[in-house]
Design an enzyme around this catalytic site. Structure first.
Site, mmCIF file in Angstrom:
data_model
loop_
_atom_site.group_PDB
_atom_site.id
_atom_site.type_symbol
_atom_site.label_atom_id
_atom_site.label_comp_id
_atom_site.label_asym_id
_atom_site.label_seq_id
_atom_site.Cartn_x
_atom_site.Cartn_y
_atom_site.Cartn_z
ATOM 1 N N CYS A 51 -4.161 -4.180 3.139
ATOM 2 C CA CYS A 51 -3.659 -3.198 5.404
ATOM 3 C C CYS A 51 -5.019 -3.835 6.015
ATOM 4 C CB CYS A 51 -3.834 -2.239 4.620
ATOM 5 S SG CYS A 51 -2.933 -1.252 5.879
ATOM 6 N N LYS A 94 -10.014 -0.016 -1.310
ATOM 7 C CA LYS A 94 -9.611 -0.222 -0.416
ATOM 8 C C LYS A 94 -11.700 -0.023 0.303
ATOM 9 C CE LYS A 94 -7.098 0.462 3.736
ATOM 10 N NZ LYS A 94 -6.079 0.912 5.087
ATOM 11 N N GLU A 103 1.167 -0.963 0.064
ATOM 12 C CA GLU A 103 0.144 -0.158 -0.457
ATOM 13 C C GLU A 103 0.655 0.792 0.104
ATOM 14 O OE1 GLU A 103 -3.542 2.105 3.042
ATOM 15 O OE2 GLU A 103 -1.605 0.824 3.656
#
Length: 267
Positions: free
Chosen positions: A149, A111, A40
């Site tokens: 993440c 995301k 990321e």
């Protein structure tokens, strides 16, 4: 197929970061990898952009994607990396893009779960992607699922990707430092692997604020390759469908599910 994960310390300069990605992609290719995963924020670090973040994203996203395509095609290796994608608003998406070895885009994922935890508020600068995304792509006879993440704290996403046929989860991260955070990271990666009997490849940024600790885990949650907090590094492992099938033979957790599975019809 061989898969590499690379970690580094991204700056606020997209071209500087691309030079690092180019170098690491070359190393991955030399190791025999067919795919390399980067973290990321590979495009740029949000903490390094103090003014007009949305403007810089609008200027640099297309350049980042184009150069990433050139890197993939130039080395003949699939590349997966995260950046920030403009959406016409002040808060862009946090997006991972996957290129095949010809440089063609094969998947992108925005995301879903924004990091509004531990006194951080990602949603103040980033727009969440659609919650119904389950993004996978095929390469080398394997299916890969994309996560980013904070997503790994939400097991339902990893489970859905496994049910969509993912043999491996590719996770780019900028995992913030803090009390117990390395332990959380390692525990969550292991959990997502063994509860779904999938490979997990995770690439983390390193640096002053983030932990690094990139790793490749097999479907029994054993780390076959891993890094520590190195400012730059790359590891490579052979990811196989055979290992997924072996583990699912004696640990058929997906086949044994009862919750969320329709009851068998009465005879």
């Amino acid at each position: 197929m061989k898969v590499s994960v690379g970690q580094f310390v991204p700056s606020g300069d997209v071209f500087e970061n691309l030079e690092t990605l180019d170098r690491l992609a070359g190393q991955a290719k030399a190791d025999g990898a067919e795919l390399v995963l980067f973290p990321e924020e590979s495009m740029l670090s949000i903490t390094q952009v103090k003014d007009n973040f949305a403007g810089q994203v609008a200027k640099d996203w297309s350049r980042f994607v184009q150069r990433l395509s050139f890197i993939a095609a130039g080395h003949g290796i699939a590349v997966v990396a995260g950046g920030y994608e403009p959406n016409g608003e002040e808060s862009p998406y946090n997006t991972v893009v996957a290129m095949d070895a010809t440089g063609a885009i094969v998947a992108s994922y925005r995301k879903i779960h924004l990091y509004d935890a531990f006194s951080f508020k990602e949603s103040s600068r980033i727009t969440a992607g659609p919650a119904d995304q389950r993004i996978t792509f095929e390469l080398g006879g394997l299916r890969f699922g994309l996560m980013t993440c904070y997503d790994i704290r939400f097991p339902e996403l990893a489970r859905d990707l496994a049910l969509e046929g993912a043999d491996a989860l590719l996770i780019g991260a900028a995992w913030y430092k803090g009390e117990h955070k390395i332990s959380h990271w390692n525990t969550l990666l292991k959990a997502r692997a063994v509860e779904n009997t999938v490979w997990v490849a995770a690439a983390g940024t390193a640096g002053e604020r983030t932990i690094g600790y990139s790793a490749i885990l097999d479907p029994m949650a054993q780390a076959v390759e891993y890094l520590g907090d190195e400012s730059e590094g790359l590891v490579t492992a052979d990811i196989t469908r055979q290992r997924v099938d072996e583990v699912r033979e004696f640990l058929p957790v997906l086949a044994n599910r009862r919750i969320g599975v329709p009851a068998p019809a009465a005879e």
